[in-house]
Design an enzyme around this catalytic site. Structure first.
Site, PDB file in Angstrom:
ATOM      1  CE  LYS A 139       2.864  -9.851   1.868  1.00 44.34           C
ATOM      2  NZ  LYS A 139       4.039  -9.211   2.468  1.00 44.34           N
ATOM      3  CG  HIS A 152      -0.740 -10.425   1.115  1.00 42.37           C
ATOM      4  ND1 HIS A 152      -0.396 -10.213   2.429  1.00 42.37           N
ATOM      5  CD2 HIS A 152      -0.995  -9.184   0.595  1.00 42.37           C
ATOM      6  CE1 HIS A 152      -0.428  -8.919   2.689  1.00 42.37           C
ATOM      7  NE2 HIS A 152      -0.785  -8.285   1.588  1.00 42.37           N
ATOM      8  CB  CYS A 157      -1.507  -5.898   4.425  1.00 41.15           C
ATOM      9  SG  CYS A 157      -2.860  -6.446   3.372  1.00 41.15           S
ATOM     10  CG  PHE A 175      -6.039  -2.437   0.453  1.00 46.88           C
ATOM     11  CD1 PHE A 175      -4.982  -2.350  -0.436  1.00 46.88           C
ATOM     12  CD2 PHE A 175      -7.003  -3.413   0.239  1.00 46.88           C
ATOM     13  CE1 PHE A 175      -4.878  -3.220  -1.514  1.00 46.88           C
ATOM     14  CE2 PHE A 175      -6.912  -4.280  -0.844  1.00 46.88           C
ATOM     15  CZ  PHE A 175      -5.848  -4.187  -1.719  1.00 46.88           C
ATOM     16  CG  HIS A 223       3.852  -5.178   1.377  1.00 44.07           C
ATOM     17  ND1 HIS A 223       3.261  -5.792   2.454  1.00 44.07           N
ATOM     18  CD2 HIS A 223       2.832  -4.825   0.550  1.00 44.07           C
ATOM     19  CE1 HIS A 223       1.955  -5.801   2.301  1.00 44.07           C
ATOM     20  NE2 HIS A 223       1.659  -5.227   1.139  1.00 44.07           N
ATOM     21  CD  GLU A 261       8.405  -3.430  -0.446  1.00 49.63           C
ATOM     22  OE1 GLU A 261       8.797  -3.681   0.709  1.00 49.63           O
ATOM     23  OE2 GLU A 261       7.577  -4.160  -1.054  1.00 49.63           O
TER      24      GLU A 261
END
Length: 417
Positions: free
Chosen positions: A337, A342, A165, A403, A305, A316
């Site tokens: 998002k 996403h 991502c 990831f 994010h 975060e």
């Protein structure tokens, strides 16, 4: 050597809440949710039955019908968003040195639908490998910069980045560095993703990564809400054209903002879970600030994010408070998002466009779908819940985490002579 200054001179977007940049921006400010029941396949046996799909997108309106059959959707999306960016930037490549114009693109997965469909056809057959000759060229991620270079005749650096991502943010950082090191004048960068299919939804369901709020998909993406239960899959593309400042001025280009820093780091913790204390997130923001020669007091907006996962949002927010200290409470923070879902490898590009337009227009898009405060988050943080907020924005930071523990951040500021 003195580093060149790099500015943004073209934007293109194809998203679940708008098929052009103006449509996308208008929907962001209005707090429009792009989520709804999946229309592309039968979801009756799937845990998650909704996503943020593109709306009213017909590739044949942009591309030759024969070409469409040779292109995976993630490539189609890239070509369409880039065409908008090229027109937006008023580029006439026939008048420019195309040896110094490149393409650096990002995608986390690439031609997932093509791979799924070809393998399904093979395994349902008699074992004879009747494989489409375009199978490999449709699947590989680097085919996007290949197609773009061929379409526009661009002979500069040409490659793709893959960091889940964080992919398109890494692509932008590479583009930024190539230009400021005087290796290029212009680079088309961005990302695209098309994973709303059986393999994509089924795979993320198996990881327990997706929201399963099938009774209320419109509000399923709930970053920083107590009842968040996973991310909502999205699809689309974002294109950002970066250009060396003097080159842009010479051709009379419209300048949106200046890109001034990029940071990268690794969590070194787990293949999917973020570091619980946000150490990688803190490091990547630290590196971006150092590269930009800014302090925490110089940042007015962070597009986080913020995926709406139970662990990721906490990690975060801890990193922001830990790094920014008291300056964290002067920031606006938002997760778009909550509206787009996403977009995986395309998320960084689309969210960078959000930051660029926020800097240009002095307004922060909201984090929608907030209903219940979560005591895990510092109540003094301004998550810009549910409504856009106007404020001066000198510089904005965009975070993307992938990831594998990949982290990337970029910083944009108002352009000044």
């Amino acid at each position: 050597m003195e580093l060149k200054r790099v500015v943004v001179t073209g934007l293109g977007a194809l998203t679940p809440i708008g098929n052009t940049v103006p449509e996308f921006w208008d929907s962001l400010l209005k707090g429009v949710s792009g989520a709804g029941p999946i229309t592309g396949f039968d979801t009756s046996k799937f845990k998650t039955k909704f996503a943020c799909e593109l709306k009213d997108f017909k590739p044949e309106e942009f591309l030759d019908r024969k070409e469409v059959r040779k292109l995976d959707p993630f490539v189609q999306y890239a070509l369409v968003s880039t065409e908008e960016a090229v027109k937006d930037g008023n580029f006439d490549f026939s008048t420019l040195d195309t040896n110094r114009i490149g393409v650096i693109w990002g995608s986390g997965i690439g031609g997932f639908k093509t791979f799924q469909d070809e393998m399904k056809n093979f395994f349902l057959g008699d074992g004879t490998p009747r494989i489409n000759p375009f199978f490999i060229p449709k699947v590989i991620i680097d085919i996007v910069p290949g197609h773009l270079s061929i379409k526009y005749g661009l002979r500069g650096p040409n490659f793709a980045t893959v960091s889940a991502c964080a992919s398109s943010t890494n692509a932008m950082i590479d583009a930024f560095n190539y230009i400021r090191l005087d290796m290029c004048d212009i680079i088309i960068s961005g990302g695209s993703e098309a994973i709303i299919n059986e393999a994509g939804i089924g795979g993320f369901n198996a990881m327990h990564a997706l929201s399963t709020r099938n009774d209320d998909p419109l509000t399923a993406s709930r970053p920083f809400d107590k009842d968040r239960d996973g991310f909502v899959a999205g699809e689309g593309a974002g294109t950002i054209i970066l250009e060396e400042l003097e080159h842009a001025k010479k051709r009379g280009a419209k300048i949106y903002a200046e890109i001034i820093g990029g940071g990268m780091s690794a969590d070194a913790n787990h293949i999917t879970a973020p570091h619980p204390q946000g150490l990688g997130a803190r490091m990547v923001m630290t590196n971006a600030l150092r590269d930009a020669k800014l302090t925490t007091a110089d940042i007015d907006y962070i597009n986080v994010h913020g995926t709406s996962t139970p662990l990721g949002d906490i990690s975060e927010s801890k990193a922001i408070v830990d790094l920014f200290g008291e300056d964290a409470y002067k920031l606006n923070i938002s997760s778009t998002k909550s509206m787009t879902g996403h977009l995986l490898g395309a998320a960084g590009a689309v969210e960078a466009i959000t930051c660029i337009l926020s800097v240009q227009n002095d307004i922060v898009p909201p984090t929608i779908n907030h209903f219940t405060d979560d005591p895990e988050f510092d109540s003094k943080l301004n998550f810009t819940f549910n409504s856009a907020q106007k404020r001066p924005i000198r510089a904005a930071l965009s975070n993307t985490f992938g990831f594998g523990g990949h982290n990337a951040s970029v910083i944009f500021k108002k352009y000044e002579e």
